[in-house]
Design a protein around this motif. Structure first.
Motif, short mmCIF file in Angstrom:
data_model
loop_
_atom_site.label_atom_id
_atom_site.label_comp_id
_atom_site.label_asym_id
_atom_site.label_seq_id
_atom_site.Cartn_x
_atom_site.Cartn_y
_atom_site.Cartn_z
N TYR A 204 56.95 -0.67 72.86
CA TYR A 204 56.12 -0.74 70.95
C TYR A 204 56.46 0.96 71.38
O TYR A 204 57.34 1.49 71.58
CB TYR A 204 54.51 -0.14 71.46
N ILE A 205 56.07 1.04 69.86
CA ILE A 205 56.51 3.05 69.23
C ILE A 205 55.60 3.95 69.82
O ILE A 205 54.24 3.21 69.36
CB ILE A 205 56.64 3.40 67.76
N ASP A 206 55.87 5.20 70.34
CA ASP A 206 54.02 6.15 70.62
C ASP A 206 53.88 6.06 69.30
O ASP A 206 54.31 6.46 68.33
CB ASP A 206 55.24 7.13 70.56
N PRO A 207 52.52 5.65 69.22
CA PRO A 207 51.69 5.70 67.49
C PRO A 207 52.01 6.86 67.29
O PRO A 207 51.68 7.62 65.58
CB PRO A 207 50.21 5.29 68.06
N ALA A 208 51.69 8.16 68.43
CA ALA A 208 51.59 9.65 67.79
C ALA A 208 54.28 9.67 67.09
O ALA A 208 53.66 11.23 65.97
CB ALA A 208 51.95 10.41 68.66
#
Length: 349
Positions: free
Chosen positions: A213-217
């Protein structure tokens, strides 16, 4: 300091010049060199004083870790372990535009990792970069070859603008093929986490591990409850000299809004740059319009992004307005860089 500048013809490797540059690396100096992502500013990753000079020349905060570049898969002396998922990513995407974050060994100085217990490792596919690393005989720590905060250089001329007289050697080759910095994948966590999107996209990586996943930040403005996992991502990056605003949404509404804003700026005596595409560039009646390429080819838009930002610096515009792009595939990386260039100044229409 006098900087030696050697620019090679495309597809021709000048072995003597690469050996000269490699000696500079071995002797603790700095060398700007091409990679397929962007040009890098390199030093011996294992020598503290050399690495310190990278931070000094770039004006880079020392809590922003560096990536070490290697020429082959034998990275065991620089990291403590290589998880299975990292091995699979290396097999699939190295050499290429992806950096793996792994637990570092004691051989890598703390200054290179900015005091972290982890280090980013990448094997570039560019032939000049690989030759330089091999002839140096050491891993090369290398952020982008520009003054910190500015758009990364994808052409050797931009390295010369920023670094001539500040480093020992500039090796030039063809323009960068990708045009955006490498994808960064943290393999010290499970599931692995993308800390910076790039040309190796989330969709590609999920064929290796479906839960990556991609870091949401990464795609949002930093907040108290949403801070990026990668220390360097909290800093302003990729910024042109003029303020940049992104206008995104329905394309017809975007064009209309940009035209309206441009007229307001012109009425106030300001010059405005417009980052458009081949499909929209004729729709703008005022301002300085530069196309990033076709919306049908986001890889090409990624390749052109930083050079277009630099071109607006050359033209001395007061403001820049950019169209937005769909956040899918490499579009995620394009919008990540655009958002940071704009300081997350975004208008939805």
């Amino acid at each position: 300091m006098e900087t030696k500048i050697v620019i090679m013809e495309e597809n021709k490797i000048d072995e003597r010049s690469i050996e000269e540059a490699a000696k500079v690396i071995r002797d603790g100096g700095l060398v700007a060199f091409p990679t397929e992502t962007v040009y890098g500013l390199g030093a011996n990753a294992l020598e503290e004083e050399a690495v310190k000079n990278i931070f000094k020349v770039k004006g880079r905060p020392q809590d922003n870790p560096l990536i070490i570049h290697v020429a082959d898969y034998r990275i065991e002396e620089y990291v403590k372990d290589i998880p299975e998922v990292a091995q699979r990513v290396m097999t699939e995407f190295w050499p290429g535009p992806i950096t793996l974050v792994l637990n570092k060994s004691d051989k890598v100085p703390d200054i290179t990792s900015a005091g972290l217990d982890t280090i980013g490792v990448r094997m570039p596919s560019d032939k000049i970069a690989r030759e330089l690393i091999m002839k140096s005989g050491v891993p090369i720590a290398a952020p982008s070859a520009n003054i910190s905060g500015r758009p990364s250089p994808t052409e050797v001329g931009r390295c010369i603008e920023d670094l001539n007289g500040k480093i020992e050697y500039i090796l030039g080759g063809k323009g960068s093929q990708v045009g955006l910095e490498s994808t960064i994948l943290d393999c010290t966590v499970d599931p692995p986490c993308v800390l910076r999107p790039g040309a190796v996209t989330l969709e590609m990586l999920r064929k290796i591990h479906s839960k990556i996943y991609i870091d949401p930040a990464v795609m949002e403005k930093p907040k108290d409850n949403l801070r990026p996992k990668a220390p360097g991502m909290k800093y302003r990056h990729y910024a042109p000299k003029a303020p940049l605003k992104i206008v995104r949404g329905d394309l017809k509404k975007t064009i209309a809004k940009i035209n309206e804003m441009v007229q307001n700026y012109i009425d106030d005596g300001k010059t405005v740059g417009i980052m458009a595409t081949n499909e929209t560039k004729e729709s703008y009646t005022n301002g300085i319009v530069l196309s990033l390429g076709s919306r049908k080819n986001l890889d090409n838009i990624a390749k052109n992004l930083f050079e277009v930002l630099r071109s607006f610096d050359d033209k001395g515009v007061d403001f820049i307005l950019s169209e937005g792009f769909e956040e899918l595939g490499i579009g995620i990386a394009i919008m990540n860089r655009l958002k940071k260039s704009a300081g997350f100044d975004i208008l939805d229409v």
